[in-house]
Motif scaffolding. Sequence first.
Motif, PDB file in Angstrom:
ATOM      1  N   LEU A  44       0.805  -1.044   0.088  1.00  0.00           N
ATOM      2  CA  LEU A  44       0.064  -0.065   0.179  1.00  0.00           C
ATOM      3  C   LEU A  44       0.958   1.267  -0.085  1.00  0.00           C
ATOM      4  O   LEU A  44       1.976   1.443   0.714  1.00  0.00           O
ATOM      5  CB  LEU A  44      -0.778   0.037   1.426  1.00  0.00           C
ATOM      6  CG  LEU A  44      -1.623   1.176   1.631  1.00  0.00           C
ATOM      7  CD1 LEU A  44      -2.866   1.213   0.223  1.00  0.00           C
ATOM      8  CD2 LEU A  44      -2.357   1.269   2.881  1.00  0.00           C
ATOM      9  N   HIS A  45       0.571   2.268  -0.823  1.00  0.00           N
ATOM     10  CA  HIS A  45       1.242   3.546  -0.704  1.00  0.00           C
ATOM     11  C   HIS A  45       0.327   4.531  -1.360  1.00  0.00           C
ATOM     12  O   HIS A  45      -0.928   4.178  -1.724  1.00  0.00           O
ATOM     13  CB  HIS A  45       2.340   3.625  -1.576  1.00  0.00           C
ATOM     14  CG  HIS A  45       2.403   3.125  -2.960  1.00  0.00           C
ATOM     15  ND1 HIS A  45       2.155   1.781  -3.626  1.00  0.00           N
ATOM     16  CD2 HIS A  45       1.961   3.768  -4.035  1.00  0.00           C
ATOM     17  CE1 HIS A  45       1.880   1.660  -4.669  1.00  0.00           C
ATOM     18  NE2 HIS A  45       1.761   3.158  -5.328  1.00  0.00           N
ATOM     19  N   TYR A  46       0.784   5.835  -1.021  1.00  0.00           N
ATOM     20  CA  TYR A  46      -0.241   6.928  -1.773  1.00  0.00           C
ATOM     21  C   TYR A  46       0.686   7.620  -2.935  1.00  0.00           C
ATOM     22  O   TYR A  46       1.904   7.885  -2.433  1.00  0.00           O
ATOM     23  CB  TYR A  46      -0.439   7.930  -0.397  1.00  0.00           C
ATOM     24  CG  TYR A  46      -1.409   7.423   0.554  1.00  0.00           C
ATOM     25  CD1 TYR A  46      -0.781   6.374   1.147  1.00  0.00           C
ATOM     26  CD2 TYR A  46      -2.738   7.814   0.615  1.00  0.00           C
ATOM     27  CE1 TYR A  46      -1.831   5.830   2.178  1.00  0.00           C
ATOM     28  CE2 TYR A  46      -3.561   7.368   1.467  1.00  0.00           C
ATOM     29  CZ  TYR A  46      -3.123   6.339   2.413  1.00  0.00           C
ATOM     30  OH  TYR A  46      -4.056   5.705   3.230  1.00  0.00           O
ATOM     31  N   ASP A  47       0.217   7.752  -3.923  1.00  0.00           N
ATOM     32  CA  ASP A  47       0.992   8.548  -5.157  1.00  0.00           C
ATOM     33  C   ASP A  47       0.587   9.777  -4.977  1.00  0.00           C
ATOM     34  O   ASP A  47      -0.551  10.218  -5.641  1.00  0.00           O
ATOM     35  CB  ASP A  47       0.593   7.707  -6.426  1.00  0.00           C
ATOM     36  CG  ASP A  47       1.159   6.313  -6.671  1.00  0.00           C
ATOM     37  OD1 ASP A  47       2.374   6.474  -6.352  1.00  0.00           O
ATOM     38  OD2 ASP A  47       0.445   5.344  -6.569  1.00  0.00           O
ATOM     39  N   LEU A  48       1.635  10.768  -4.720  1.00  0.00           N
ATOM     40  CA  LEU A  48       1.484  12.110  -5.034  1.00  0.00           C
ATOM     41  C   LEU A  48       1.744  12.471  -6.514  1.00  0.00           C
ATOM     42  O   LEU A  48       2.770  12.248  -6.742  1.00  0.00           O
ATOM     43  CB  LEU A  48       2.302  12.753  -4.007  1.00  0.00           C
ATOM     44  CG  LEU A  48       2.525  14.239  -3.962  1.00  0.00           C
ATOM     45  CD1 LEU A  48       1.443  15.164  -3.944  1.00  0.00           C
ATOM     46  CD2 LEU A  48       3.646  14.893  -3.185  1.00  0.00           C
ATOM     47  N   ARG A  49       0.695  13.092  -7.143  1.00  0.00           N
ATOM     48  CA  ARG A  49       1.018  13.854  -8.366  1.00  0.00           C
ATOM     49  C   ARG A  49       0.656  15.348  -8.711  1.00  0.00           C
ATOM     50  O   ARG A  49      -0.343  15.901  -8.065  1.00  0.00           O
ATOM     51  CB  ARG A  49       0.148  13.224  -9.342  1.00  0.00           C
ATOM     52  CG  ARG A  49       0.325  11.880  -9.367  1.00  0.00           C
ATOM     53  CD  ARG A  49      -0.454  10.805 -10.374  1.00  0.00           C
ATOM     54  NE  ARG A  49      -0.781   9.515  -9.969  1.00  0.00           N
ATOM     55  CZ  ARG A  49       0.135   8.610  -9.917  1.00  0.00           C
ATOM     56  NH1 ARG A  49       1.362   8.638 -10.380  1.00  0.00           N
ATOM     57  NH2 ARG A  49      -0.311   7.238  -9.755  1.00  0.00           N
ATOM     58  N   LEU A  50       1.866  15.969  -8.989  1.00  0.00           N
ATOM     59  CA  LEU A  50       1.723  17.626  -9.174  1.00  0.00           C
ATOM     60  C   LEU A  50       1.863  17.903 -10.751  1.00  0.00           C
ATOM     61  O   LEU A  50       3.107  17.492 -11.237  1.00  0.00           O
ATOM     62  CB  LEU A  50       2.841  18.005  -8.176  1.00  0.00           C
ATOM     63  CG  LEU A  50       3.009  17.886  -6.880  1.00  0.00           C
ATOM     64  CD1 LEU A  50       4.281  18.453  -6.240  1.00  0.00           C
ATOM     65  CD2 LEU A  50       1.752  18.269  -6.339  1.00  0.00           C
ATOM     66  N   GLU A  51       1.025  18.585 -11.196  1.00  0.00           N
ATOM     67  CA  GLU A  51       1.020  18.786 -12.533  1.00  0.00           C
ATOM     68  C   GLU A  51       2.190  19.881 -12.919  1.00  0.00           C
ATOM     69  O   GLU A  51       2.382  20.976 -12.363  1.00  0.00           O
ATOM     70  CB  GLU A  51      -0.235  19.430 -13.166  1.00  0.00           C
ATOM     71  CG  GLU A  51      -0.451  19.536 -14.788  1.00  0.00           C
ATOM     72  CD  GLU A  51      -1.723  20.146 -14.943  1.00  0.00           C
ATOM     73  OE1 GLU A  51      -2.403  20.413 -14.337  1.00  0.00           O
ATOM     74  OE2 GLU A  51      -1.766  19.976 -16.336  1.00  0.00           O
ATOM     75  N   LEU A  52       3.098  19.531 -13.941  1.00  0.00           N
ATOM     76  CA  LEU A  52       4.110  20.512 -14.328  1.00  0.00           C
ATOM     77  C   LEU A  52       4.416  20.219 -15.817  1.00  0.00           C
ATOM     78  O   LEU A  52       4.734  19.065 -16.210  1.00  0.00           O
ATOM     79  CB  LEU A  52       5.436  20.301 -13.473  1.00  0.00           C
ATOM     80  CG  LEU A  52       6.355  21.224 -13.779  1.00  0.00           C
ATOM     81  CD1 LEU A  52       6.030  22.785 -13.327  1.00  0.00           C
ATOM     82  CD2 LEU A  52       7.663  21.141 -12.909  1.00  0.00           C
TER      83      LEU A  52
END
Length: 197
Positions: free
Chosen positions: A41-49
């Motif tokens: 289990l993990h959490y995928d952090l995504r930031l648009e650039l």
Amino acid sequence: MAELRTYRAKRNFGSTREPRGGKRPARGNRYVIQKHAARRLHYDLRLELDGVMKSWAVTRGPSLVPSDKRLAIQVEDHPVEYNRFEGTIPKGEYGGGTVMVWDRGRWMPEGDPRSGLRKGHLEFRIAGKKLRGRWHLVRLKNRDRGKLRAWLLIKGGDEHARRKSDPDILTAEPTSVASGRTMAEIAAGKRARRRAA
Ligand code: MN
């Protein structure tokens, strides 16, 4: 325009329903965190650039406590269309398991995010449904050998920060911001509890 070659090379689009991704104007500042029950289990952090989602797998998930430093392994850039992906990836495929849109909104870099990524210190604000306020991503210097791109995700001190004794955001807010579903409901293919906000 950044490349999605690595993203595409890892996936078999005849089998998974994840998006292939197309060309995008490089202007947005979307933010999403996807809870991903894969092998671990993990959490995928995504930031648009620059037309893609810069992505980090946060193994223990984000914490609102500034003294908690959460390991965040930078992974391949994802297409912007990925932000709306919630469902299951077939077993045996890359990342096989269940994906939930755990939080989403906008992010605002402080300073030039491209130089921040190069230098290994990204400062930004998040305006999401669950996460808000100031955050830092700090690259670990000695652990970047080979393909492991290790960073730390750290909450900045502000009115959105919490104390160790406060409830953990991960357990206090367990459901999807897109569908209201739990991980078990997504895995079972249940319909959305409410329309996507
Ligand atoms: Mn993942």
